[in-house]
Design a protein around this motif. Structure first.
Motif, PDB file in Angstrom:
ATOM      1  N   PHE A  20     -10.263   4.245 -10.100  1.00 15.36           N
ATOM      2  CA  PHE A  20     -10.996   4.285  -8.824  1.00 15.36           C
ATOM      3  C   PHE A  20     -10.081   3.796  -7.701  1.00 15.36           C
ATOM      4  O   PHE A  20     -10.075   4.334  -6.601  1.00 15.36           O
ATOM      5  N   GLY A  21      -9.306   2.757  -8.006  1.00 12.83           N
ATOM      6  CA  GLY A  21      -8.377   2.219  -7.015  1.00 12.83           C
ATOM      7  C   GLY A  21      -7.371   3.262  -6.577  1.00 12.83           C
ATOM      8  O   GLY A  21      -7.139   3.477  -5.385  1.00 12.83           O
ATOM      9  N   LEU A  22      -6.811   3.951  -7.567  1.00 15.02           N
ATOM     10  CA  LEU A  22      -5.826   4.989  -7.263  1.00 15.02           C
ATOM     11  C   LEU A  22      -6.466   6.102  -6.430  1.00 15.02           C
ATOM     12  O   LEU A  22      -5.888   6.580  -5.450  1.00 15.02           O
ATOM     13  N   LEU A  23      -7.682   6.476  -6.821  1.00 11.60           N
ATOM     14  CA  LEU A  23      -8.396   7.529  -6.096  1.00 11.60           C
ATOM     15  C   LEU A  23      -8.637   7.107  -4.645  1.00 11.60           C
ATOM     16  O   LEU A  23      -8.486   7.908  -3.713  1.00 11.60           O
ATOM     17  N   ALA A  24      -8.975   5.837  -4.454  1.00  8.82           N
ATOM     18  CA  ALA A  24      -9.202   5.336  -3.091  1.00  8.82           C
ATOM     19  C   ALA A  24      -7.929   5.467  -2.263  1.00  8.82           C
ATOM     20  O   ALA A  24      -7.970   5.879  -1.099  1.00  8.82           O
ATOM     21  N   ALA A  25      -6.793   5.110  -2.859  1.00  9.31           N
ATOM     22  CA  ALA A  25      -5.516   5.219  -2.143  1.00  9.31           C
ATOM     23  C   ALA A  25      -5.246   6.669  -1.773  1.00  9.31           C
ATOM     24  O   ALA A  25      -4.772   6.977  -0.668  1.00  9.31           O
ATOM     25  N   ILE A  26      -5.545   7.575  -2.706  1.00  9.69           N
ATOM     26  CA  ILE A  26      -5.319   9.001  -2.445  1.00  9.69           C
ATOM     27  C   ILE A  26      -6.189   9.470  -1.283  1.00  9.69           C
ATOM     28  O   ILE A  26      -5.732  10.174  -0.374  1.00  9.69           O
TER      29      ILE A  26
ATOM     30  N   GLN B 103       0.505   4.423   6.265  1.00 16.81           N
ATOM     31  CA  GLN B 103      -0.249   5.075   5.199  1.00 16.81           C
ATOM     32  C   GLN B 103      -0.114   4.289   3.904  1.00 16.81           C
ATOM     33  O   GLN B 103      -1.073   4.122   3.145  1.00 16.81           O
ATOM     34  N   MET B 104       1.102   3.796   3.646  1.00 15.02           N
ATOM     35  CA  MET B 104       1.327   3.020   2.430  1.00 15.02           C
ATOM     36  C   MET B 104       0.508   1.738   2.453  1.00 15.02           C
ATOM     37  O   MET B 104      -0.107   1.360   1.458  1.00 15.02           O
ATOM     38  N   LEU B 105       0.524   1.048   3.599  1.00 24.48           N
ATOM     39  CA  LEU B 105      -0.194  -0.230   3.683  1.00 24.48           C
ATOM     40  C   LEU B 105      -1.683  -0.041   3.448  1.00 24.48           C
ATOM     41  O   LEU B 105      -2.302  -0.782   2.689  1.00 24.48           O
ATOM     42  N   LEU B 106      -2.256   0.997   4.097  1.00 24.23           N
ATOM     43  CA  LEU B 106      -3.688   1.218   3.920  1.00 24.23           C
ATOM     44  C   LEU B 106      -3.993   1.673   2.496  1.00 24.23           C
ATOM     45  O   LEU B 106      -4.980   1.243   1.901  1.00 24.23           O
ATOM     46  N   GLY B 107      -3.110   2.526   1.939  1.00 20.85           N
ATOM     47  CA  GLY B 107      -3.293   2.984   0.561  1.00 20.85           C
ATOM     48  C   GLY B 107      -3.203   1.804  -0.394  1.00 20.85           C
ATOM     49  O   GLY B 107      -3.991   1.670  -1.332  1.00 20.85           O
ATOM     50  N   SER B 108      -2.250   0.942  -0.130  1.00 21.37           N
ATOM     51  CA  SER B 108      -2.042  -0.230  -0.960  1.00 21.37           C
ATOM     52  C   SER B 108      -3.281  -1.124  -0.944  1.00 21.37           C
ATOM     53  O   SER B 108      -3.755  -1.575  -1.981  1.00 21.37           O
TER      54      SER B 108
ATOM     55  N   ILE C 269     -10.432  -1.713  -4.133  1.00 25.48           N
ATOM     56  CA  ILE C 269     -11.366  -0.993  -5.005  1.00 25.48           C
ATOM     57  C   ILE C 269     -11.162  -1.423  -6.454  1.00 25.48           C
ATOM     58  O   ILE C 269     -12.125  -1.620  -7.202  1.00 25.48           O
ATOM     59  N   THR C 270      -9.912  -1.596  -6.858  1.00 26.91           N
ATOM     60  CA  THR C 270      -9.665  -2.062  -8.216  1.00 26.91           C
ATOM     61  C   THR C 270     -10.246  -3.459  -8.411  1.00 26.91           C
ATOM     62  O   THR C 270     -10.879  -3.761  -9.427  1.00 26.91           O
ATOM     63  N   TYR C 271     -10.079  -4.293  -7.413  1.00 26.04           N
ATOM     64  CA  TYR C 271     -10.546  -5.678  -7.476  1.00 26.04           C
ATOM     65  C   TYR C 271     -12.068  -5.741  -7.581  1.00 26.04           C
ATOM     66  O   TYR C 271     -12.611  -6.532  -8.345  1.00 26.04           O
ATOM     67  N   THR C 272     -12.755  -4.868  -6.816  1.00 22.44           N
ATOM     68  CA  THR C 272     -14.212  -4.951  -6.823  1.00 22.44           C
ATOM     69  C   THR C 272     -14.837  -4.157  -7.965  1.00 22.44           C
ATOM     70  O   THR C 272     -15.877  -4.552  -8.478  1.00 22.44           O
ATOM     71  N   THR C 273     -14.239  -3.034  -8.366  1.00 25.64           N
ATOM     72  CA  THR C 273     -14.864  -2.238  -9.424  1.00 25.64           C
ATOM     73  C   THR C 273     -14.250  -2.527 -10.793  1.00 25.64           C
ATOM     74  O   THR C 273     -14.850  -2.223 -11.816  1.00 25.64           O
ATOM     75  N   GLY C 274     -13.063  -3.077 -10.785  1.00 28.61           N
ATOM     76  CA  GLY C 274     -12.396  -3.343 -12.058  1.00 28.61           C
ATOM     77  C   GLY C 274     -11.806  -2.092 -12.676  1.00 28.61           C
ATOM     78  O   GLY C 274     -11.335  -2.123 -13.812  1.00 28.61           O
TER      79      GLY C 274
END
Lengths: 310, 383
Positions: free
Chosen positions: A68-74, A48-53, A59-64
């Motif tokens: 959003f990145g954190l939300l994706a991990a959640i 779960q950690m690896l996929l969340g990571s 998402i952070t890399y593509t959207t900046g």
């Protein structure tokens, strides 16, 4: 050379990074505490950690946008938790083994997606440090405690919240009763299923955040298998802490401080083989597991699937 | 009664094929993932099949990959039957291999066959120690073996990195500035003999023979019976006078020993030296984990573990070809293995459900249900 370790700057450095490095352990282990308290051993934390990571980083890399990145991990963590809940609660699969399955799935998937979508190791600008006014100005102490990123503060805030929820609320009472005596809880009208679904999904979400804390707050990169056993240590910390949030905090700090010490030993180039230094936290974990195992009783229904009689 | 027998036969067949269904389901999920990644799953799976079985050489490679999986799986059969979970295969393989390599590098004057035997024994013993420690901690200190075996993995990795960069480093690497962390190459006379002119070596045969021996151990000896008894019901076993802790230790110790042997076989049959990329999987190819998958797939039966290991060996070999042909990272296979594990353990509910239904059926058969008239009358009376 050894005396270098005891200079003020180095000591503050060790403590500050120790406080910081406890973050992923805290999120993952507090989440695991909830699921174990309700009787479910979730060994899929690492996956779960690896996929969340990965999700957080990509998402952070593509959207900046870090949020959003954190939300994706959640979301990824919640989804993995949902799958784990279905398998262990509805299908009553053996928890230890299905957890390993989810670990392998997360390991393979995160690697697959990384290679297919990114290919090379990139970096992002992670969550910035937030200095807490006044407190961060205190010499030494300020650098250690009050000059960290928001995800680090969140991890420490989680400890009292978890303690309060588990010990002072009806929800906490239900979680504990489901983990201790599911039959009795069931006969009193507590839905064992629903409580376990809740704790496993919560655990998944927190594991996802734990992964995100690595890739968008502490290290700001994603690499294959970047958690390298961290999720398993988080599970060990729950035993270590005797299923109490405060104990988990103690274990996480002990572990991350030894880890930080080990990093600094390498940075300073002290004449201790780095491999032996890296080994220390693991040996320490085993020792503490031995020391605590006989004293603390695990939740009675841990790893036992619940099934209504008749 | 006849009807019962028929349904019994049918459901037994379905039972036997449950892992196959689980694999098909995993492949189906994999196909969906491939579609999402805009890869033609049929092409990808065709490349996988071709890579695993497309030529005699491919088949030999599959069997080479299956060998450590089978050895680890045999150990897993023993420990899981004894209800102790061994996640430490990776570390046990590494320690077994280290000890075996040390033998080959130290006694260079000895005859080849002697060193090979000694190395395999040392691999067995190294793994036994690495599995035995968590066993003792579980049996006498109540330390969860899942956690301690994982910790022992991490310790073994660091031990390997330390030895291969330091005391055991290839002398020629130490002289060169490159300092690649690897040991010297074993003498040619110490290599496990090849079976056919491919990379297939004697280790594969040893593994199959051991599979038979483990089957005999588990079902034809008192020792095996006790391990299984402890696994099925520790309380009853204790009551029957079995020293439960001792058999827990033994189960983990044997489990580790087979993984250690897998490590030794890997060195003497495939690599002829140890080399590290800093992780265990660089040496083991994750056989310590994948062996668990193979054993579960083989329903924890040593003989069924043979075809199971070949299947997963094929997946691993085929994955490399798939990566080359259709640019799907071989990591897909790790994810698929994970799904297979999840599906196999999930499918057990079906077996249990059926077992319960059968018990009910047998009970009904033996004592036919009373005519329900009185019941109905009672209900009527209540109304």
């Amino acid at each position: 050379m050894i005396s270098d370790l005891f200079s003020t700057t180095v000591l503050i450095g060790i403590l500050a990074s120790g406080i910081r490095l406890a973050t992923p352990y805290l999120y993952a282990a507090i989440g695991e505490t909830f699921s174990q308290k309700s009787g479910v051993l979730n060994l899929g934390v690492e996956g779960q950690m690896l996929l969340g990571s990965f999700a957080a980083f990509y998402i952070t890399y593509t959207t900046g946008n870090l949020w959003f990145g954190l939300l994706a991990a959640i979301m990824v963590g919640a989804f993995m938790g949902l799958a784990m809940a279905f398998v262990t609660v509805n299908l009553q699969a053996k928890q230890g083994i299905s957890g390993i399955g989810f670990y392998l799935f997360g390991l393979g998937m995160s690697d697959l997606l990384f290679q297919k979508l990114m290919g090379t190791v990139e970096t992002v600008r992670g969550f910035p440090r937030v200095s807490i006014p006044v407190l961060s100005g205190i010499p030494g102490v300020g650098d250690i405690f009050f000059n960290q990123s928001i995800l680090v503060y969140g991890a420490y805030l989680l400890v009292p919240i978890a303690w309060f929820v588990l010990n002072k609320t009806t929800l906490g009472l239900k979680i504990r009763s489901v983990g201790e005596n599911p039959d009795a809880a069931d006969s009193l009208g507590v839905s064992v299923k629903r409580i376990r679904y809740f704790t496993i999904i919560l655990g998944g979400i927190l594991s996802g955040i734990a992964g995100a804390s690595l890739s968008i707050a502490l290290l700001n990169v994603f690499q294959q298998n970047m958690t390298s056993g961290l999720g398993f240590i988080a599970v060990a910390l729950v035993y270590f802490g005797g299923w109490r949030p405060l104990g988990v905090l103690g274990g996480a700090l002990l572990f991350s401080l030894v880890n930080s010490l080990q990093l600094w030993i390498q940075v300073l180039g002290l004449p201790i083989p780095s491999e032996l230094a890296v080994m220390m936290p693991y040996i320490l974990t085993i020792i503490v597991l031995v020391a605590t195992a006989s004293k603390i009783r695990s939740p009675s229904a841990l790893t036992k699937p619940f099934e209504r009689e008749g | 009664m006849k009807k019962l027998f028929q349904s019994e036969w049918l459901s037994r067949t379905v039972d036997a094929f449950l892992p196959v269904f689980a694999t098909l389901a995993a492949l189906l999920v994999g196909a969906i993932m491939l579609l999402l990644l805009k890869v033609n799953p049929i092409e990808a799976y065709a490349a996988l099949w071709d890579g695993a079985f497309g030529s005699p050489n491919a088949v030999a490679e599959t069997l080479v990959k299956a060998t450590p999986l089978l050895l680890v799986a045999l150990g897993i059969c023993i420990s899981f039957r004894g209800n102790v979970i061994n996640i430490g295969g990776e570390g046990q393989m590494v320690v077994g291999a280290l000890l075996a390599t040390w033998v080959g590098l130290t006694f260079t004057e000895a005859p080849g066959w002697l060193i090979i035997v000694l190395a395999l024994v040392c691999g067995f013993l190294g793994g036994a120690v690495w599995g035995g420690i968590p066993g003792v901690l579980k049996a006498y200190f109540n330390v969860n073996e899942i956690l301690s075996t994982v910790m022992m993995n991490a310790i073994a990795i660091q031990l390997m990195n330390f030895l291969l960069r330091g005391p055991m480093i290839d002398p020629s690497q130490a002289e060169l500035a490159s300092k690649i962390p690897q040991t010297a190459r074993l003498l040619d006379i110490f290599q496990l003999p090849r079976l056919v002119p491919t990379r297939l070596h004697l280790g594969a045969l040893i593994a199959v023979v051991l599979a038979v021996l483990v089957y005999i151990l588990l079902w034809r000896t008192t020792l095996g019976y006790r391990i299984r008894a402890v696994g099925q019901n520790p309380n009853a076993s204790r009551y029957a006078g079995i020293n439960v802790p001792r058999y827990m230790v033994l189960a983990l110790l044997l489990s580790g020993a087979f993984a250690g042997l897998a490590g030794a076989v890997q060195v003497y049959g495939v690599n002829y030296r140890m080399i590290t990329d800093g992780s265990a999987s660089g040496f083991t190819g994750s056989a310590g984990f994948n062996g668990i998958v193979a054993a579960l797939f083989g329903q924890l039966h040593p003989l069924l573990s043979i075809p199971a290991s070949i299947l997963f060996g094929a997946l691993l070999v085929g994955a490399n070809k798939m990566q080359r042909m259709v640019q799907v990272p071989s990591a897909l296979v790790i994810a698929l293995n994970g799904l297979v594990v999840v599906f196999v353990v999930s499918s057990e509910i079906w077996r249990r459900y059926r077992q319960r239904r059968r018990l009910v059926a047998i009970r009904d058969e033996e004592s036919p249900p009373q005519p329900d008239q009185p019941e109905v009358q009672k209900e009527d009376a209540q109304q």
